[in-house]
Design an enzyme around this catalytic site. Structure first.
Site, mmCIF file in Angstrom:
data_model
loop_
_atom_site.group_PDB
_atom_site.id
_atom_site.type_symbol
_atom_site.label_atom_id
_atom_site.label_comp_id
_atom_site.label_asym_id
_atom_site.label_seq_id
_atom_site.Cartn_x
_atom_site.Cartn_y
_atom_site.Cartn_z
ATOM 1 N N ASP A 24 15.951 0.818 19.663
ATOM 2 C CA ASP A 24 16.460 1.475 18.451
ATOM 3 C C ASP A 24 16.348 2.976 18.620
ATOM 4 O O ASP A 24 15.512 3.458 19.382
ATOM 5 C CB ASP A 24 15.664 1.027 17.210
ATOM 6 C CG ASP A 24 16.479 1.133 15.925
ATOM 7 O OD1 ASP A 24 16.879 2.263 15.573
ATOM 8 O OD2 ASP A 24 16.705 0.096 15.285
ATOM 9 N N ASP A 52 19.304 5.584 22.155
ATOM 10 C CA ASP A 52 20.551 5.618 21.392
ATOM 11 C C ASP A 52 21.578 4.805 22.176
ATOM 12 O O ASP A 52 21.839 5.112 23.348
ATOM 13 C CB ASP A 52 20.988 7.091 21.251
ATOM 14 C CG ASP A 52 22.207 7.253 20.370
ATOM 15 O OD1 ASP A 52 23.078 6.350 20.379
ATOM 16 O OD2 ASP A 52 22.291 8.276 19.680
ATOM 17 N N VAL A 53 22.172 3.796 21.540
ATOM 18 C CA VAL A 53 23.098 2.909 22.273
ATOM 19 C C VAL A 53 24.374 3.620 22.725
ATOM 20 O O VAL A 53 25.114 3.097 23.552
ATOM 21 C CB VAL A 53 23.474 1.646 21.460
ATOM 22 C CG1 VAL A 53 22.268 0.771 21.193
ATOM 23 C CG2 VAL A 53 24.205 1.995 20.168
ATOM 24 N N ASN A 75 23.166 -5.491 17.989
ATOM 25 C CA ASN A 75 22.982 -5.542 16.538
ATOM 26 C C ASN A 75 23.019 -4.157 15.893
ATOM 27 O O ASN A 75 23.314 -4.044 14.700
ATOM 28 C CB ASN A 75 21.648 -6.250 16.252
ATOM 29 C CG ASN A 75 21.186 -6.082 14.825
ATOM 30 O OD1 ASN A 75 21.733 -6.683 13.909
ATOM 31 N ND2 ASN A 75 20.185 -5.223 14.629
ATOM 32 N N TYR A 96 34.580 1.280 9.865
ATOM 33 C CA TYR A 96 33.672 0.137 10.048
ATOM 34 C C TYR A 96 34.470 -1.134 10.360
ATOM 35 O O TYR A 96 34.169 -1.841 11.324
ATOM 36 C CB TYR A 96 32.834 -0.047 8.783
ATOM 37 C CG TYR A 96 31.765 -1.117 8.894
ATOM 38 C CD1 TYR A 96 30.576 -0.868 9.560
ATOM 39 C CD2 TYR A 96 31.943 -2.370 8.304
ATOM 40 C CE1 TYR A 96 29.579 -1.844 9.653
ATOM 41 C CE2 TYR A 96 30.962 -3.347 8.385
ATOM 42 C CZ TYR A 96 29.778 -3.081 9.060
ATOM 43 O OH TYR A 96 28.806 -4.048 9.148
ATOM 44 N N LYS A 139 34.431 -3.396 13.823
ATOM 45 C CA LYS A 139 34.021 -4.800 13.877
ATOM 46 C C LYS A 139 35.168 -5.692 14.388
ATOM 47 O O LYS A 139 34.920 -6.696 15.064
ATOM 48 C CB LYS A 139 33.528 -5.267 12.509
ATOM 49 C CG LYS A 139 32.242 -4.538 12.047
ATOM 50 C CD LYS A 139 31.083 -4.725 13.014
ATOM 51 C CE LYS A 139 29.772 -4.181 12.448
ATOM 52 N NZ LYS A 139 28.651 -4.339 13.399
ATOM 53 N N THR A 167 19.748 -5.416 3.239
ATOM 54 C CA THR A 167 19.058 -4.656 4.299
ATOM 55 C C THR A 167 19.215 -3.170 3.965
ATOM 56 O O THR A 167 20.009 -2.805 3.084
ATOM 57 C CB THR A 167 19.694 -4.894 5.688
ATOM 58 O OG1 THR A 167 21.004 -4.315 5.685
ATOM 59 C CG2 THR A 167 19.762 -6.360 6.066
#
Ligand SMILES: NC(=O)c1ccc[n+]([C@@H]2O[C@H](COP(=O)([O-])OP(=O)(O)OC[C@H]3O[C@@H](n4cnc5c(N)ncnc54)[C@H](O)[C@@H]3O)[C@@H](O)[C@H]2O)c1
Length: 248
Positions: A34, A55-56, A82, A146, A150, A181
Site C-alpha cells: 500500500d 505506489d502501484v 485491489n 472510475y 474498471k 469502506t
C-alpha cells in the site's frame, strides 16, 4: 509445499484488510502492498503477514516490492489487484490530471503488477490473478474516470487470460457493488453515505448490502484450487444489483 504467498495491493484499505484476513485463514502468507499504512495493517494480522510501502503506479517500486516478497518467502503464488481510487468529478469539469491519476492507479497499476509477476510464474509453472473491478463497468453509476478504469480492467483481464493461460495462470475480476469502506466514506457526509447505502439495499433482490467478507470470500475462491478451470471471468459480488437499473 510451503504455504502459498499472496500479494494484496491496497492491503491497508477496507477491502484489502478483509481479503488479507481471509487469505491468512486459508493458509496463505500475505504481503500487503500500500502507499500508506501497510506495515501497521500487517502488524495487526500477525507473523504470516508483511507490509510493504509502495505506489502501484511506480514501476521501480513495484519491482522492488515483488523482489522483497520473493527474497522473504521464496515465491509469489497469487496477486490481488485491489488498490483503487475514486475521485469525484463531472465530465464537464474534468481535470485531465484527475483522469490520468484514476487510470494510473486503477488500471496501469494492475498491468505493472501482472507484468512483473509473469517471469516468476514462468519459473514456478503457474499463478493466480484476481483484480477488484466494480459493478459500474457494466452500466455506470460512478464517475467517468472510475467506470472507464474498471471497464478497462475487464479488458486487461481478458487479454491476460489469453496471454498467460499457457503459463498456467488464471486471471479474473471480482466486481463488487457498494461496500462500507473508507472509499465510500469520502463521497459525502454520513447522512449522504447512509442514504446511498439504503438505495443499494433496496435495489438488491436479496435486500441487503455486500460486506467486505463477501468480497474476500469470492477472492479466496478464485485463488483456490476449486477455481482452477475459471479464467477470464467477471464474478459480480453485488447482492444482485448488477441486474438493477441505474442506482442514483
Ligand atoms: N467499497 C466499495 O463500495 C467498492 C465497490 C466496488 C469496487 N471497489 C474497489 O475495491 C478496491 C478497494 O477499495 P476499498 O473500498 O477497500 O477502498 P479503500 O479506500 O478503503 O482502500 C483502497 C486502498 O488502496 C490504497 N491505494 C490507493 N492508491 C494507491 C497506490 N497508488 N498505490 C498503492 N496503494 C494505493 C489506499 O491507500 C487504500 O489503502 C478498489 O479497487 C475499489 O475501486 C470498492
Amino acid at each position: 509445499m510451503s504455504a502459498p504467498v499472496a500479494i494484496v495491493t491496497g492491503g491497508a484499505g477496507g477491502l484489502g484488510q478483509a481479503i488479507a484476513s481471509t487469505l491468512l485463514a486459508d493458509g496463505f502468507r500475505v504481503a500487503l502492498l500500500d502507499r500508506r499504512g501497510a506495515r501497521e495493517a500487517a502488524g495487526r494480522l500477525g507473523e504470516s503477514a508483511t507490509g510493504i510501502t509502495a505506489d502501484v503506479t511506480d514501476e521501480t517500486a513495484v519491482r522492488a516490492a515483488l523482489d522483497e516478497v520473493e527474497a522473504t518467502w521464496g515465491r509469489i503464488d497469487a496477486l490481488v489487484n485491489n488498490a483503487g481510487i475514486e475521485p469525484q468529478h463531472s465530465l464537464e469539469e474534468l481535470d485531465p490530471a484527475t483522469w490520468r491519476a484514476t487510470l494510473e492507479v486503477n488500471l496501469t497499476g494492475p498491468a505493472l503488477l501482472i507484468k512483473h509477476c509473469v517471469p516468476r510464474w514462468r519459473r514456478q509453472g503457474g499463478g493466480r490473478v484476481v483484480s477488484i473491478g466494480s459493478r459500474v463497468w457494466l452500466g455506470g453509476g460512478a464517475t467517468g474516470s472510475y467506470s472507464a478504469s474498471k471497464a478497462g480492467l475487464v479488458g486487461l483481464t481478458r487479454e491476460a487470460c489469453r496471454e498467460l493461460g499457457p503459463l498456467g495462470v488464471t486471471v479474473n475480476v471480482v466486481a463488487p457493488s457498494f461496500v462500507r469502506t473508507p472509499l465510500n466514506a469520502e463521497k459525502g457526509d454520513a447522512g449522504f453515505v447512509e442514504a446511498y447505502a439504503r438505495r443499494f439495499a433496496a435495489a438488491s433482490p436479496l435486500g441487503r448490502l455486500v460486506e467486505p467478507a463477501d468480497i474476500a470470500g469470492a477472492v479466496a475462491f478464485l485463488l483456490s484450487d476449486r477455481a482452477r478451470a475459471i479464467t477470464g471471468e467477471v464474478l459480480h459480488v453485488t447482492a444482485g444489483t448488477q441486474l438493477a437499473p441505474f442506482i442514483p
